[in-house]
Design a protein around this motif. Sequence first.
Motif, short mmCIF file in Angstrom:
data_model
loop_
_atom_site.label_atom_id
_atom_site.label_comp_id
_atom_site.label_asym_id
_atom_site.label_seq_id
_atom_site.Cartn_x
_atom_site.Cartn_y
_atom_site.Cartn_z
N ARG A 74 -1.51 -1.39 -1.46
CA ARG A 74 -1.77 -2.81 -1.24
C ARG A 74 -3.25 -3.15 -1.41
O ARG A 74 -3.58 -4.25 -1.84
CB ARG A 74 -1.29 -3.24 0.15
CG ARG A 74 0.23 -3.36 0.21
CD ARG A 74 0.72 -3.86 1.56
NE ARG A 74 0.13 -5.15 1.90
CZ ARG A 74 -0.08 -5.54 3.15
NH1 ARG A 74 0.26 -4.78 4.17
NH2 ARG A 74 -0.62 -6.72 3.40
N CYS A 75 -4.13 -2.22 -1.09
CA CYS A 75 -5.56 -2.46 -1.30
C CYS A 75 -5.86 -2.70 -2.78
O CYS A 75 -6.73 -3.51 -3.11
CB CYS A 75 -6.40 -1.27 -0.81
SG CYS A 75 -6.60 -1.22 0.98
N GLU A 76 -5.14 -2.04 -3.65
CA GLU A 76 -5.33 -2.22 -5.09
C GLU A 76 -4.87 -3.59 -5.56
O GLU A 76 -5.45 -4.17 -6.48
CB GLU A 76 -4.59 -1.13 -5.88
CG GLU A 76 -5.10 0.28 -5.64
CD GLU A 76 -6.53 0.51 -6.09
OE1 GLU A 76 -6.99 -0.15 -7.04
OE2 GLU A 76 -7.20 1.35 -5.46
N THR A 77 -3.84 -4.13 -4.94
CA THR A 77 -3.28 -5.41 -5.37
C THR A 77 -3.74 -6.59 -4.52
O THR A 77 -3.66 -7.73 -4.95
CB THR A 77 -1.74 -5.37 -5.38
OG1 THR A 77 -1.27 -5.08 -4.06
CG2 THR A 77 -1.23 -4.32 -6.36
N GLU A 78 -4.18 -6.31 -3.29
CA GLU A 78 -4.64 -7.35 -2.37
C GLU A 78 -6.09 -7.09 -1.99
O GLU A 78 -6.44 -6.92 -0.82
CB GLU A 78 -3.75 -7.39 -1.13
CG GLU A 78 -2.29 -7.68 -1.45
CD GLU A 78 -1.40 -7.58 -0.22
OE1 GLU A 78 -1.82 -8.00 0.88
OE2 GLU A 78 -0.27 -7.07 -0.37
N ASN A 112 -14.05 12.06 -3.47
CA ASN A 112 -13.11 12.14 -4.60
C ASN A 112 -12.04 13.22 -4.43
O ASN A 112 -11.12 13.29 -5.23
CB ASN A 112 -13.85 12.32 -5.92
CG ASN A 112 -14.66 13.60 -5.98
OD1 ASN A 112 -14.42 14.53 -5.23
ND2 ASN A 112 -15.63 13.63 -6.88
N GLY A 113 -12.17 14.09 -3.44
CA GLY A 113 -11.15 15.09 -3.18
C GLY A 113 -11.30 16.37 -3.97
O GLY A 113 -10.50 17.30 -3.82
N VAL A 114 -12.31 16.49 -4.80
CA VAL A 114 -12.47 17.67 -5.65
C VAL A 114 -12.87 18.89 -4.83
O VAL A 114 -12.29 19.97 -5.00
CB VAL A 114 -13.51 17.39 -6.77
CG1 VAL A 114 -13.82 18.67 -7.54
CG2 VAL A 114 -13.02 16.30 -7.69
N ASN A 115 -13.81 18.75 -3.91
CA ASN A 115 -14.33 19.91 -3.18
C ASN A 115 -13.65 20.18 -1.85
O ASN A 115 -13.45 21.31 -1.47
CB ASN A 115 -15.84 19.75 -2.95
CG ASN A 115 -16.60 19.74 -4.25
OD1 ASN A 115 -16.26 20.46 -5.18
ND2 ASN A 115 -17.61 18.89 -4.34
N VAL A 127 -12.16 7.19 -5.12
CA VAL A 127 -11.36 7.09 -6.34
C VAL A 127 -10.39 5.92 -6.30
O VAL A 127 -9.63 5.73 -7.24
CB VAL A 127 -10.60 8.41 -6.63
CG1 VAL A 127 -11.57 9.55 -6.89
CG2 VAL A 127 -9.64 8.74 -5.50
N ASN A 128 -10.40 5.15 -5.21
CA ASN A 128 -9.52 3.98 -5.13
C ASN A 128 -10.23 2.86 -4.37
O ASN A 128 -11.30 3.06 -3.79
CB ASN A 128 -8.17 4.34 -4.49
CG ASN A 128 -8.32 4.92 -3.10
OD1 ASN A 128 -9.20 4.53 -2.34
ND2 ASN A 128 -7.45 5.86 -2.78
N PHE A 129 -9.64 1.68 -4.39
CA PHE A 129 -10.27 0.52 -3.79
C PHE A 129 -10.36 0.64 -2.27
O PHE A 129 -11.33 0.19 -1.65
CB PHE A 129 -9.55 -0.77 -4.20
CG PHE A 129 -10.37 -1.99 -3.91
CD1 PHE A 129 -11.49 -2.28 -4.68
CD2 PHE A 129 -10.04 -2.84 -2.87
CE1 PHE A 129 -12.27 -3.39 -4.41
CE2 PHE A 129 -10.82 -3.96 -2.60
CZ PHE A 129 -11.94 -4.24 -3.37
N TYR A 130 -9.35 1.25 -1.65
CA TYR A 130 -9.41 1.48 -0.21
C TYR A 130 -10.67 2.27 0.14
O TYR A 130 -11.43 1.89 1.02
CB TYR A 130 -8.16 2.22 0.26
CG TYR A 130 -8.28 2.75 1.67
CD1 TYR A 130 -8.25 1.89 2.75
CD2 TYR A 130 -8.43 4.11 1.91
CE1 TYR A 130 -8.37 2.36 4.04
CE2 TYR A 130 -8.54 4.59 3.21
CZ TYR A 130 -8.52 3.71 4.28
OH TYR A 130 -8.64 4.18 5.55
N GLY A 131 -10.90 3.37 -0.56
CA GLY A 131 -12.09 4.18 -0.32
C GLY A 131 -13.38 3.39 -0.55
O GLY A 131 -14.35 3.55 0.19
N GLU A 132 -13.37 2.55 -1.57
CA GLU A 132 -14.55 1.72 -1.83
C GLU A 132 -14.84 0.79 -0.68
O GLU A 132 -15.99 0.61 -0.28
CB GLU A 132 -14.35 0.92 -3.11
CG GLU A 132 -14.43 1.75 -4.38
CD GLU A 132 -14.20 0.91 -5.64
OE1 GLU A 132 -14.62 -0.27 -5.64
OE2 GLU A 132 -13.61 1.45 -6.58
#
Length: 136
Positions: A74-78, A112-115, A127-132
């Motif tokens: 929903r963070c991506e769309t709202e 980003n979850g890499v490490n 890596v997503n709008f929620y995280g931003e």
Amino acid sequence: MKEKVLIIGATGFLGQKLMRTLSSQFEVIGTSYTRKMDQAIFLDITNAQQVKETIQKIDPHIIIFAAVFANMDRCETEKEAAINTNVTGLKNIVAHCQNRLLIYYSTDAVFNGVNGNYREDDPSDPVNFYGETKLQ
């Protein structure tokens, strides 16, 4: 007399746990925006005046910010709703908490979850709008 703790977002997963855990040691007052709860008062954190009046009225020693727009899809769309809660709402609390202790819970989604095994001082890279929004 017990110290007063104001839990912003008391009806969410974290807020409910904090209400139960802290109520034996503190006078706990919770707020809610979306759901009714016996121990919670209504608060729209995007309304700066309402935030100011609520904090002044309750006069807590500690404010815990547990409110969140957490549904990542929903963070991506709202996006506006996500910003209103996760950024503007928090700014309103910060602006009116004065010299009170403010506890803010973030998320590992600012990385980003890499490490993995991240520390607070690791570089962020959501890596997503929620995280931003949580990084903001």
